[in-house]
Scaffold this active site. Sequence first.
Site: not given
Ligand code: XBP
Ligand code: MG
Length: 251
Positions: A8, A10
């Site tokens: 993952d 973020d």
């Molecule tokens: C990550 C997210 C992403 C970011 C924003 O979730 O929710 O939406 O916050 O990215 P995870 P975008 O780590 O569970 O994948 O604005 O490009 O969608």
């Molecule tokens: Mg995440």
Amino acid sequence: MLKALLFDVDGTMADTERDGHRVAFNLAFREAGLDWLWNVATYGELLAVTGGKERIRHFIDRYAPRVPEVGDLAAWIAALHKAKTAHYLALLRQGEIPLRPGVERLIAEARRVGMRLAITTTTTPENVTGLLQATLGEDSPGWFELIAAGDIVPAKKPAPDIYHYALERMGLSAGETLALEDSANGVRSARDAQVPVLVTVNDYTADHDFDDAIAVLSHLGEANDPAQTLRGPAPSQGLVDLDYLSGLIGR
Ligand code: XBP
Ligand code: MG
């Protein structure tokens, strides 16, 4: 046998949310003449919904902020989100967002021994390459045989689609892989695809329910900053390496 690590992005590879995505959303809102401001606490609530476009729509539904009269709300949200992505990429290029402890070390070990690497994330694909290039160098996106990201699947996490997609593209069964995640939505997504999960928590996710993860750690650990084990088996000397990860999926 462990054949691939599925990262993952973020919250797992880097703390991108509070000082990255959140800031970029607010810059895009201001630029669009909106009086919206997502503070740290509000953003923590909004993180329950993954995906930037989905999050904006959720904010409109939940908080009823002032929204301009537009014919096509989905198109307006998409344009606003595109502006947000541009701001986020600029923040990455400024070097504002470092990788979390142990991420570079583990990727280097995986590359040395030919462990397969992939990305499984809800964020926009350019955000992934932007983060990797800003932190690991221009060529680093090529170290990952697959970058599965964003709208490539119809349903974002916590749906398992992104993991199903990665497994199918890589020709692997779930038990040959291990996901690295930071949130309850990420764990649910992986587990609903039968992929075992190691969690590294952050400030936004420390209180999530991680019962379905094999282990929960503070981060992946560095020699001068060993990982704390919050649940499950502890890595030797607080350093997550491939030996430790292989042991996890054998359990
Ligand atoms: C990550 C997210 C992403 C970011 C924003 O979730 O929710 O939406 O916050 O990215 P995870 P975008 O780590 O569970 O994948 O604005 O490009 O969608
Ligand atoms: Mg995440």
